[in-house]
Design a protein around this motif. Structure first.
Motif, PDB file in Angstrom:
ATOM      1  N   TRP A 185      17.946 -15.561  12.075  1.00 17.34           N
ATOM      2  CA  TRP A 185      17.748 -15.704  10.643  1.00 17.34           C
ATOM      3  C   TRP A 185      17.648 -14.343   9.969  1.00 17.34           C
ATOM      4  CZ3 TRP A 185      17.518 -20.259   7.829  1.00 17.34           C
ATOM      5  CH2 TRP A 185      17.469 -21.433   8.583  1.00 17.34           C
ATOM      6  N   MET A 186      18.173 -14.273   8.753  1.00 17.07           N
ATOM      7  CA  MET A 186      18.082 -13.037   7.990  1.00 17.07           C
ATOM      8  C   MET A 186      17.896 -13.419   6.525  1.00 17.07           C
ATOM      9  SD  MET A 186      21.366 -10.526   7.458  1.00 17.07           S
ATOM     10  CE  MET A 186      21.274  -9.666   8.985  1.00 17.07           C
ATOM     11  N   ILE A 187      17.034 -12.687   5.820  1.00 12.01           N
ATOM     12  CA  ILE A 187      16.899 -12.879   4.366  1.00 12.01           C
ATOM     13  C   ILE A 187      17.099 -11.529   3.705  1.00 12.01           C
ATOM     14  CG2 ILE A 187      15.388 -13.554   2.451  1.00 12.01           C
ATOM     15  CD1 ILE A 187      13.904 -15.435   4.304  1.00 12.01           C
ATOM     16  N   HIS A 188      17.996 -11.472   2.724  1.00 14.90           N
ATOM     17  CA  HIS A 188      18.189 -10.223   1.987  1.00 14.90           C
ATOM     18  C   HIS A 188      18.589 -10.506   0.547  1.00 14.90           C
ATOM     19  CE1 HIS A 188      22.637 -10.140   1.717  1.00 14.90           C
ATOM     20  NE2 HIS A 188      22.653 -10.676   2.927  1.00 14.90           N
ATOM     21  N   GLY A 189      18.640  -9.448  -0.262  1.00 21.36           N
ATOM     22  CA  GLY A 189      19.085  -9.549  -1.645  1.00 21.36           C
ATOM     23  C   GLY A 189      20.262  -8.605  -1.849  1.00 21.36           C
ATOM     24  N   HIS A 190      20.228  -7.864  -2.903  1.00 21.89           N
ATOM     25  CA  HIS A 190      21.168  -6.812  -3.271  1.00 21.89           C
ATOM     26  C   HIS A 190      22.522  -7.266  -3.799  1.00 21.89           C
ATOM     27  CE1 HIS A 190      22.933  -2.890  -3.643  1.00 21.89           C
ATOM     28  NE2 HIS A 190      23.932  -3.225  -2.848  1.00 21.89           N
ATOM     29  N   THR A 191      23.191  -8.220  -3.116  1.00 19.59           N
ATOM     30  CA  THR A 191      24.554  -8.562  -3.533  1.00 19.59           C
ATOM     31  C   THR A 191      24.583  -9.509  -4.740  1.00 19.59           C
ATOM     32  OG1 THR A 191      24.639 -10.406  -1.984  1.00 19.59           O
ATOM     33  CG2 THR A 191      25.460  -8.286  -1.194  1.00 19.59           C
ATOM     34  N   HIS A 192      23.443 -10.080  -5.082  1.00 16.36           N
ATOM     35  CA  HIS A 192      23.331 -11.009  -6.215  1.00 16.36           C
ATOM     36  C   HIS A 192      24.241 -12.226  -6.036  1.00 16.36           C
ATOM     37  CE1 HIS A 192      22.178  -7.320  -8.960  1.00 16.36           C
ATOM     38  NE2 HIS A 192      21.485  -7.373  -7.850  1.00 16.36           N
ATOM     39  N   ARG A 193      24.416 -12.657  -4.789  1.00 14.97           N
ATOM     40  CA  ARG A 193      25.239 -13.851  -4.531  1.00 14.97           C
ATOM     41  C   ARG A 193      24.413 -14.847  -3.732  1.00 14.97           C
ATOM     42  NH1 ARG A 193      31.041 -10.931  -3.179  1.00 14.97           N
ATOM     43  NH2 ARG A 193      30.318  -8.936  -3.987  1.00 14.97           N
ATOM     44  N   ILE A 230      12.592 -14.048  11.625  1.00 16.14           N
ATOM     45  CA  ILE A 230      13.471 -13.755  10.479  1.00 16.14           C
ATOM     46  C   ILE A 230      13.509 -12.260  10.206  1.00 16.14           C
ATOM     47  CG2 ILE A 230      13.908 -14.243   8.032  1.00 16.14           C
ATOM     48  CD1 ILE A 230      12.277 -16.788   8.274  1.00 16.14           C
ATOM     49  N   LEU A 231      14.722 -11.713  10.162  1.00 14.95           N
ATOM     50  CA  LEU A 231      14.893 -10.298   9.800  1.00 14.95           C
ATOM     51  C   LEU A 231      14.966 -10.200   8.279  1.00 14.95           C
ATOM     52  CD1 LEU A 231      15.615  -7.307  10.353  1.00 14.95           C
ATOM     53  CD2 LEU A 231      18.006  -8.030  10.607  1.00 14.95           C
ATOM     54  N   ILE A 232      14.146  -9.335   7.689  1.00 12.05           N
ATOM     55  CA  ILE A 232      14.208  -9.145   6.240  1.00 12.05           C
ATOM     56  C   ILE A 232      14.604  -7.708   5.924  1.00 12.05           C
ATOM     57  CG2 ILE A 232      12.618 -11.018   5.629  1.00 12.05           C
ATOM     58  CD1 ILE A 232      10.404  -8.894   5.291  1.00 12.05           C
ATOM     59  N   LEU A 233      15.406  -7.553   4.885  1.00 12.11           N
ATOM     60  CA  LEU A 233      15.889  -6.239   4.459  1.00 12.11           C
ATOM     61  C   LEU A 233      16.430  -6.342   3.030  1.00 12.11           C
ATOM     62  CD1 LEU A 233      19.203  -5.558   6.490  1.00 12.11           C
ATOM     63  CD2 LEU A 233      18.238  -7.798   6.104  1.00 12.11           C
ATOM     64  N   HIS A 234      16.643  -5.194   2.366  1.00 18.50           N
ATOM     65  CA  HIS A 234      17.166  -5.282   0.999  1.00 18.50           C
ATOM     66  C   HIS A 234      18.597  -5.809   0.993  1.00 18.50           C
ATOM     67  CE1 HIS A 234      17.910  -4.700  -3.159  1.00 18.50           C
ATOM     68  NE2 HIS A 234      18.824  -3.773  -2.956  1.00 18.50           N
ATOM     69  N   GLY A 235      19.428  -5.269   1.893  1.00 16.26           N
ATOM     70  CA  GLY A 235      20.798  -5.770   2.007  1.00 16.26           C
ATOM     71  C   GLY A 235      21.864  -4.709   1.767  1.00 16.26           C
ATOM     72  N   ASP A 236      21.483  -3.607   1.118  1.00 19.51           N
ATOM     73  CA  ASP A 236      22.485  -2.574   0.815  1.00 19.51           C
ATOM     74  C   ASP A 236      23.065  -1.935   2.081  1.00 19.51           C
ATOM     75  OD1 ASP A 236      19.881  -1.534   1.129  1.00 19.51           O
ATOM     76  OD2 ASP A 236      20.414   0.338   0.127  1.00 19.51           O
ATOM     77  N   THR A 237      22.261  -1.854   3.138  1.00 17.85           N
ATOM     78  CA  THR A 237      22.749  -1.217   4.378  1.00 17.85           C
ATOM     79  C   THR A 237      23.806  -2.077   5.073  1.00 17.85           C
ATOM     80  OG1 THR A 237      20.851  -2.201   5.498  1.00 17.85           O
ATOM     81  CG2 THR A 237      20.648   0.109   4.837  1.00 17.85           C
ATOM     82  N   ILE A 252      34.492  -5.515  -1.364  1.00 13.03           N
ATOM     83  CA  ILE A 252      33.921  -4.228  -0.917  1.00 13.03           C
ATOM     84  C   ILE A 252      32.418  -4.200  -1.153  1.00 13.03           C
ATOM     85  CG2 ILE A 252      33.767  -1.782  -1.618  1.00 13.03           C
ATOM     86  CD1 ILE A 252      36.734  -1.610  -1.516  1.00 13.03           C
ATOM     87  N   MET A 253      32.006  -4.825  -2.275  1.00 15.12           N
ATOM     88  CA  MET A 253      30.582  -4.785  -2.612  1.00 15.12           C
ATOM     89  C   MET A 253      29.757  -5.877  -1.926  1.00 15.12           C
ATOM     90  SD  MET A 253      30.382  -3.436  -6.496  1.00 15.12           S
ATOM     91  CE  MET A 253      31.522  -4.570  -7.238  1.00 15.12           C
ATOM     92  N   ASP A 254      30.401  -6.689  -1.111  1.00 12.55           N
ATOM     93  CA  ASP A 254      29.642  -7.702  -0.362  1.00 12.55           C
ATOM     94  C   ASP A 254      29.292  -7.133   1.019  1.00 12.55           C
ATOM     95  OD1 ASP A 254      28.362 -10.042   0.200  1.00 12.55           O
ATOM     96  OD2 ASP A 254      30.126 -11.341  -0.013  1.00 12.55           O
ATOM     97  N   VAL A 255      28.519  -7.890   1.776  1.00 12.62           N
ATOM     98  CA  VAL A 255      28.148  -7.420   3.110  1.00 12.62           C
ATOM     99  C   VAL A 255      29.369  -7.442   4.034  1.00 12.62           C
ATOM    100  CG1 VAL A 255      25.791  -8.271   2.889  1.00 12.62           C
ATOM    101  CG2 VAL A 255      27.521  -9.739   3.950  1.00 12.62           C
ATOM    102  N   ASN A 256      29.305  -6.607   5.056  1.00 17.28           N
ATOM    103  CA  ASN A 256      30.341  -6.608   6.084  1.00 17.28           C
ATOM    104  C   ASN A 256      29.856  -7.558   7.194  1.00 17.28           C
ATOM    105  OD1 ASN A 256      31.015  -5.489   8.922  1.00 17.28           O
ATOM    106  ND2 ASN A 256      32.640  -4.649   7.622  1.00 17.28           N
ATOM    107  N   GLN A 257      30.713  -8.502   7.557  1.00 16.53           N
ATOM    108  CA  GLN A 257      30.300  -9.554   8.490  1.00 16.53           C
ATOM    109  C   GLN A 257      29.855  -8.977   9.835  1.00 16.53           C
ATOM    110  OE1 GLN A 257      29.709 -12.402   7.453  1.00 16.53           O
ATOM    111  NE2 GLN A 257      29.538 -13.712   9.253  1.00 16.53           N
ATOM    112  N   ASP A 285      25.776  -7.449  13.856  1.00 22.74           N
ATOM    113  CA  ASP A 285      25.130  -6.344  14.586  1.00 22.74           C
ATOM    114  C   ASP A 285      23.621  -6.353  14.366  1.00 22.74           C
ATOM    115  OD1 ASP A 285      27.589  -5.570  15.507  1.00 22.74           O
ATOM    116  OD2 ASP A 285      27.789  -3.827  14.172  1.00 22.74           O
ATOM    117  N   ALA A 286      23.209  -6.562  13.112  1.00 26.38           N
ATOM    118  CA  ALA A 286      21.776  -6.549  12.804  1.00 26.38           C
ATOM    119  C   ALA A 286      21.066  -7.708  13.502  1.00 26.38           C
ATOM    120  CB  ALA A 286      21.569  -6.612  11.296  1.00 26.38           C
ATOM    121  N   LEU A 287      21.685  -8.898  13.471  1.00 34.99           N
ATOM    122  CA  LEU A 287      21.076 -10.065  14.127  1.00 34.99           C
ATOM    123  C   LEU A 287      21.002  -9.851  15.643  1.00 34.99           C
ATOM    124  CD1 LEU A 287      22.897 -12.862  12.077  1.00 34.99           C
ATOM    125  CD2 LEU A 287      20.450 -12.332  11.966  1.00 34.99           C
ATOM    126  N   THR A 288      22.003  -9.147  16.176  1.00 29.74           N
ATOM    127  CA  THR A 288      22.043  -8.887  17.614  1.00 29.74           C
ATOM    128  C   THR A 288      20.978  -7.844  17.999  1.00 29.74           C
ATOM    129  OG1 THR A 288      24.422  -9.256  17.501  1.00 29.74           O
ATOM    130  CG2 THR A 288      23.594  -8.256  19.524  1.00 29.74           C
TER     131      THR A 288
END
Ligand code: LP5
Ligand code: MN
Length: 239
Positions: A189-197, A109-116, A170-175, A180-183
């Motif tokens: 798997w990825m777990i992140h926050g930031h977008t509050h969704r 599982i990749l973990i990150l804040h999500g803003d990037t 605009i404020m959501d993640v870019n698909q 790219d990150a998963l690749t």
């Protein structure tokens, strides 16, 4: 089980959230094998030398959890990227890099804040590049506290104003940034926050099924992700 939380935005003006977090640390979190905090634990962090009593209270409560045998890990968010070694030592939390791959019960599982991942938000990414420059951070941290408080308040006001004219998309993640990150890490798997969704989104990456698990912000309720050998669960809960 391993627990993940993010986006608590703790501050003295929101005592109910602090109380909810303290209860979580003394209760649910004690049953975990580890707790990961994926950024924005605090509403705004202007330096470990800030004498705000809330910070000491939170450090002690996390330390108590760590001392009880539950290791606690931390990834910086866009509000608390200046959280430093002193707070880490006081709280017993282990700081992690911006992106980290965990192997939990055989699930990578990749973990990150999500803003990037929010690459459509060019204004924010430009802002982020600036405030992540070490020389600027050193300069900021050398300012007297009252000046740092003023700068942070201006930034928060600027951010609120900018956000009110940005679309939700605009404020959501870019698909593509997600794929790219998963690749890059060859993970599904990825777990992140930031977008509050809060949501668990299925997608395809590396030609296989993949999942993006998004933590919710703590406003009137808490949000956590629980990883067990069997599954990954997004759980909202009352304070
Ligand atoms: O945080 P949130 O949810 O409102 O919005 C974020 C993005 N905004 C930010 C800014 C933070 O809120 C500010 C935090 C202050 C931390 C402590 C101070 C440390 C200072 C260190 C200096 C080295 O992260 C927001 C995103 C949104 O998430 C969704 O992803 O859109 O991005 C912005 O709003 C950026 C704007 O587009 C442009 C920035 C305006 C800031 C104005 C700066 C004025 C400063 C003047 C100081 C002299
Ligand atoms: Mn954030």
């Amino acid at each position: 089980m391993i627990l993940f939380i993010a986006d608590l935005h703790l501050c003295s003006e929101e005592p109910a959230i602090t109380a909810g977090f303290l209860r979580f640390l003394a209760g649910t979190a004690r049953e975990a094998q580890a707790l990961y905090i994926l950024g924005d634990l605090f509403e705004a962090w202007i330096g470990d030398d800030d004498p705000e009593p809330l910070h000491g209270e939170i450090a002690l409560a996390i330390k108590d959890l760590v001392d009880s045998g539950v290791p606690c890990f931390f990834i910086h968010g866009n509000r608390d990227f200046l959280l430093g070694k002193r707070f880490a030592r006081l709280s017993g939390m282990t700081p992690l890099p911006e992106e980290k791959v965990l192997d939990l019960y055989g699930r990578r599982i990749l973990i990150l804040h999500g803003d990037t991942l929010c690459t459509d938000d060019a204004g924010y990414q430009a802002f982020r590049r600036k405030v992540h420059q070490p020389w600027l951070q050193r300069l900021f941290l050398a300012l007297p506290l009252f000046m740092r408080k003023r700068v942070a308040a201006r930034m928060r006001a600027g951010s609120k104003a900018a956000n009110s004219s940005k679309t939700l998309a605009i404020m959501d993640v870019n698909q593509q940034a997600v794929i790219d990150a998963l690749t890059r890490y060859q993970v599904q798997w990825m777990i992140h926050g930031h977008t509050h969704r809060p949501e668990i989104h299925p997608l395809t990456a590396n030609d296989k099924p993949a999942f993006r698990c998004v933590l919710g912000a703590w406003h009137t309720r808490g949000s956590m992700i629980k990883v067990t050998p069997e599954n990954v669960e997004l759980i909202p809960f009352d304070f």
